[in-house]
Design an enzyme around this catalytic site. Sequence first.
Site, PDB file in Angstrom:
ATOM      1  N   LYS A  67       7.850   6.224  -9.747  1.00 19.99           N
ATOM      2  CA  LYS A  67       6.970   5.081 -10.031  1.00 19.99           C
ATOM      3  C   LYS A  67       5.851   5.502 -10.974  1.00 19.99           C
ATOM      4  O   LYS A  67       5.506   4.792 -11.921  1.00 19.99           O
ATOM      5  CB  LYS A  67       6.407   4.517  -8.712  1.00 19.99           C
ATOM      6  CG  LYS A  67       7.476   3.764  -7.909  1.00 19.99           C
ATOM      7  CD  LYS A  67       7.082   3.496  -6.464  1.00 19.99           C
ATOM      8  CE  LYS A  67       8.261   2.856  -5.728  1.00 19.99           C
ATOM      9  NZ  LYS A  67       8.037   2.651  -4.296  1.00 19.99           N
ATOM     10  N   GLN A 111       3.179   3.885  -0.094  1.00 17.62           N
ATOM     11  CA  GLN A 111       4.603   4.148   0.107  1.00 17.62           C
ATOM     12  C   GLN A 111       4.940   4.077   1.593  1.00 17.62           C
ATOM     13  O   GLN A 111       4.340   4.781   2.407  1.00 17.62           O
ATOM     14  CB  GLN A 111       4.970   5.528  -0.476  1.00 17.62           C
ATOM     15  CG  GLN A 111       6.448   5.843  -0.437  1.00 17.62           C
ATOM     16  CD  GLN A 111       7.280   4.927  -1.330  1.00 17.62           C
ATOM     17  OE1 GLN A 111       6.905   4.626  -2.452  1.00 17.62           O
ATOM     18  NE2 GLN A 111       8.419   4.470  -0.819  1.00 17.62           N
ATOM     19  N   ASP A 134       3.181  -4.536  -4.322  1.00 14.24           N
ATOM     20  CA  ASP A 134       4.443  -4.516  -3.580  1.00 14.24           C
ATOM     21  C   ASP A 134       4.737  -5.888  -2.969  1.00 14.24           C
ATOM     22  O   ASP A 134       5.838  -6.128  -2.482  1.00 14.24           O
ATOM     23  CB  ASP A 134       4.358  -3.479  -2.450  1.00 14.24           C
ATOM     24  CG  ASP A 134       5.311  -2.321  -2.664  1.00 14.24           C
ATOM     25  OD1 ASP A 134       6.140  -2.414  -3.585  1.00 14.24           O
ATOM     26  OD2 ASP A 134       5.224  -1.341  -1.907  1.00 14.24           O
TER      27      ASP A 134
END
Length: 302
Positions: A67, A111, A134
């Site tokens: 990422k 994460q 997200d």
Amino acid sequence: MTENDLNPSGEFERTPGGAILMDGNRLRDEIVARLNERITALGNPHVCLATVLVGDDKPSQIYVRNKRKKADEAGMVSRHVELSADISQADLEAAVSELANDPGVHGILVQLPLPDGLDAERVLDLLPAEKDVDGLTERSMGRLVRGRDGHVPCTPLGVMRLMERYGVETSGKSAVVIGRSTLVGLPQVLLLGRKGCDATPTLAHSRSGDLAAICRQADIIVAAVGVAGLVTAEFVKPGAAVLDVGISRTAEGIQGDVDFDSVQELAGAITPMPRGTGPMTIGCLMENTFNAARMLGALPSS
Ligand code: NAD
């Protein structure tokens, strides 16, 4: 980049059985390159993605590294916060709050999963909706349901982008999504059914009964389960688009939910695994981060 760059001969790449191969690596690279062009054209404003990694889970480390690499390629800045697995809930929340309050940070990615003992919901609650790239917080989910400007979870958004790019018709089509998680299945159903996409989605799950019969009715199948090879040829109506989200780590390597070899004989379009929905998750994270900077007023107006 134009349609012709991706598709120079007027034909998409096809599998041996004739299905269009929905190449996620290629589309991700195209999205990242386009973002880089847009950021350059805007005079290189500061667009920052912060990543938070807790513990030393190897796949999570690889995801976060990828990422950050793609953020760099897109012309963004990434800031990385790495915390040990034995961090307290309070210290983790303090670290995330600092990013939430920092005007130089536009997107925050925590994460998941977090190590045992840490409460992810309480951490997600700290993210302002604008920075929740997200799309996982209850505010982002609420915005999706209400049709308001917000961030859509990256994996189901990536599935939508693949269908748009590879010419999968959705309007008036029937779709089956297998798996009902808030990360993938539920938002996928909302995206398929919303105005502009106009499919008619069914949400299937572990208690749905005859899954093959349900899926055989569908023009579009999205499999987000995590059972290797679950979707076989008997699930697939000829010509259907089949998008594989599931990831199983087996002795033979990474496997998807879709039995690619048999399904590609029947499908009209299919994602490979790997190189399908996974890279698109990262491409859409970059898209969301750019949009986060726009929402926060960090981009010049033209
Ligand atoms: P999850 O475990 O939260 O949800 C799985 C869903 O599958 C559940 O709703 C369950 O009802 C359903 N299910 C389980 N067994 C089933 C069966 N035999 N038949 C029908 N349905 C069944 O998982 P998740 O977070 O939604 O992730 C799903 C899969 O997608 C996992 O393999 C995960 O690793 C993968 N994933 C991939 C990406 C990507 O970028 N490609 C991103 C996120 C998750």
